[in-house]
Scaffold this active site. Sequence first.
Site, PDB file in Angstrom:
ATOM      1  N   THR A 155     100.536   2.838 -79.735  1.00  0.00           N
ATOM      2  CA  THR A 155     100.764   4.186 -80.151  1.00  0.00           C
ATOM      3  C   THR A 155     101.669   4.848 -79.395  1.00  0.00           C
ATOM      4  O   THR A 155     101.940   4.753 -78.256  1.00  0.00           O
ATOM      5  CB  THR A 155      99.346   4.845 -79.776  1.00  0.00           C
ATOM      6  OG1 THR A 155      98.280   4.538 -80.332  1.00  0.00           O
ATOM      7  CG2 THR A 155      99.268   6.318 -80.080  1.00  0.00           C
ATOM      8  N   ARG A 164      94.920  21.163 -76.837  1.00  0.00           N
ATOM      9  CA  ARG A 164      93.876  21.382 -77.729  1.00  0.00           C
ATOM     10  C   ARG A 164      93.158  22.413 -77.173  1.00  0.00           C
ATOM     11  O   ARG A 164      92.416  22.262 -76.326  1.00  0.00           O
ATOM     12  CB  ARG A 164      93.196  19.959 -77.956  1.00  0.00           C
ATOM     13  CG  ARG A 164      94.159  18.774 -78.381  1.00  0.00           C
ATOM     14  CD  ARG A 164      93.444  17.524 -78.359  1.00  0.00           C
ATOM     15  NE  ARG A 164      94.403  16.524 -78.625  1.00  0.00           N
ATOM     16  CZ  ARG A 164      94.424  15.458 -78.120  1.00  0.00           C
ATOM     17  NH1 ARG A 164      93.279  15.004 -77.353  1.00  0.00           N
ATOM     18  NH2 ARG A 164      95.489  14.639 -78.215  1.00  0.00           N
ATOM     19  N   LYS A 251     102.015   2.909 -83.968  1.00  0.00           N
ATOM     20  CA  LYS A 251     101.290   3.895 -84.464  1.00  0.00           C
ATOM     21  C   LYS A 251     101.749   5.109 -84.036  1.00  0.00           C
ATOM     22  O   LYS A 251     102.081   5.450 -82.931  1.00  0.00           O
ATOM     23  CB  LYS A 251      99.986   3.636 -83.808  1.00  0.00           C
ATOM     24  CG  LYS A 251      98.703   4.940 -84.444  1.00  0.00           C
ATOM     25  CD  LYS A 251      97.449   4.506 -84.100  1.00  0.00           C
ATOM     26  CE  LYS A 251      96.432   5.589 -84.558  1.00  0.00           C
ATOM     27  NZ  LYS A 251      96.521   6.896 -83.537  1.00  0.00           N
ATOM     28  N   HIS A 275      98.115  11.269 -85.498  1.00  0.00           N
ATOM     29  CA  HIS A 275      97.092  11.381 -84.611  1.00  0.00           C
ATOM     30  C   HIS A 275      96.204  12.455 -85.031  1.00  0.00           C
ATOM     31  O   HIS A 275      95.438  13.123 -84.268  1.00  0.00           O
ATOM     32  CB  HIS A 275      97.823  12.026 -83.094  1.00  0.00           C
ATOM     33  CG  HIS A 275      97.055  11.092 -81.983  1.00  0.00           C
ATOM     34  ND1 HIS A 275      97.801  10.310 -81.541  1.00  0.00           N
ATOM     35  CD2 HIS A 275      95.983  11.268 -81.396  1.00  0.00           C
ATOM     36  CE1 HIS A 275      97.212   9.821 -80.294  1.00  0.00           C
ATOM     37  NE2 HIS A 275      95.891  10.285 -80.286  1.00  0.00           N
TER      38      HIS A 275
END
Length: 378
Positions: A155, A164, A251, A275
Amino acid sequence: MIISSATDYRKAAKSKLPPFLFHYIDGGSYNEQTLRRNSEDLATIALKQRVLKNMSEIDLSIEIFGEPLNLPIALSPVGLTGMYSKRGEVQAALAAQQKGIPFTMSTVSVCPIEEVTSKLERPMWFQLYVLKDRGFMKNVLERAKESGVSTLVFTVDMPIPGARYRDLHSGMSGPNAAMRRVFQAMRHPDWAFNVGVMGKPHDLGNISTYRGKPTKLEDYIGWLGENFDPSICWKDLEWIRDFWQGPMVIKGILDQQDAKDAVNFGADGIVVSNHGGRQLDGVLSSAKALPYIADAVKGDVKILVDSGIRSGLDVVRMLALGADCAMLGRSYIYALAAQGRTGVENLLDLYEQEMSVAMTLTGANNINQLNHDSLMRI
Ligand SMILES: Cc1cc2nc3c(=O)[nH]c(=O)nc-3n(C[C@H](O)[C@H](O)[C@H](O)COP(=O)(O)O)c2cc1C
């Protein structure tokens, strides 16, 4: 509660989990614009209906990285899966195995690699973050090899964690977070007993095994914050390529040039992904980025995609837009939180049925027949 879709599983997960965990799963970064775009853009993709084409036989299977898959689906890596259901990584991996698809374990799983692989007959995939502690990366790669992990998912869209905001409000972080989590757990006794008590140890299993001492969840944010490496570039990935002989998937690709660079680097696959809208808010949805990336690299590398997929119909849309395989994040996690392994198996059954309907009515007998011609553009 009657459950007939991923949306129902989301509702069930919301009532089952303490809010700090539900919002950690459900939320995205900043204003959550990309999070919303992921599913909204996907919903606007119109398939072309075709009829009277003898659709009595439909084959949903594919082969990817030398592995046969019963469905063109893999489970994406999701950190802390063992907090959403008792030893959640084991349960999700067993569900994936039962459906004949791969489970990808996150670097920051609760269960260590060996706990999961010892229960599986099918090899799993393993996701690695780029971390400053290269000793940890080597250690975990060696253990992955020894445990028979087949595919490495690397990733690259987290050189720094996205903010967040929901986590501050929910008690995942922020003032008095530990106390708020205890109060929330008390109001969710089913979760508190089955996962909070019976699901112990609540560790970051892979990291604790490496450090030789427990790495508790309280250390999670701190450890990640200290260890993400913003200096990383393609050159740094070369030692991993030398160290890992199996298939390697990058990724977090959203740009055409990055996709071409991944091909030049020698990647076997890429995951078109933002993501799940948890990193850079404002970037393109995967559904919008995918055709543009497929134009550049289709056939040179396997194209996997995630972010926003909530039904078998969405899987068919992504394949028509140019993906070779879809990956599921939140949708299987909601099902796992709601009903454990059975929930994930039921969800995958639902996806299979929805895919069969969509393929029957687009005139595609097998996955190879899903392409740009399956889309309606007027
Ligand atoms: C709670 C949560 C934790 C995640 N943890 C990881 C992780 O550890 N490693 C990783 O590569 N991606 C992680 N992701 C991203 C997923 O792998 C995937 O890209 C994303 O969930 C796809 O979007 P979707 O949830 O809309 O399907 C996480 C996503 C969620 C929701």
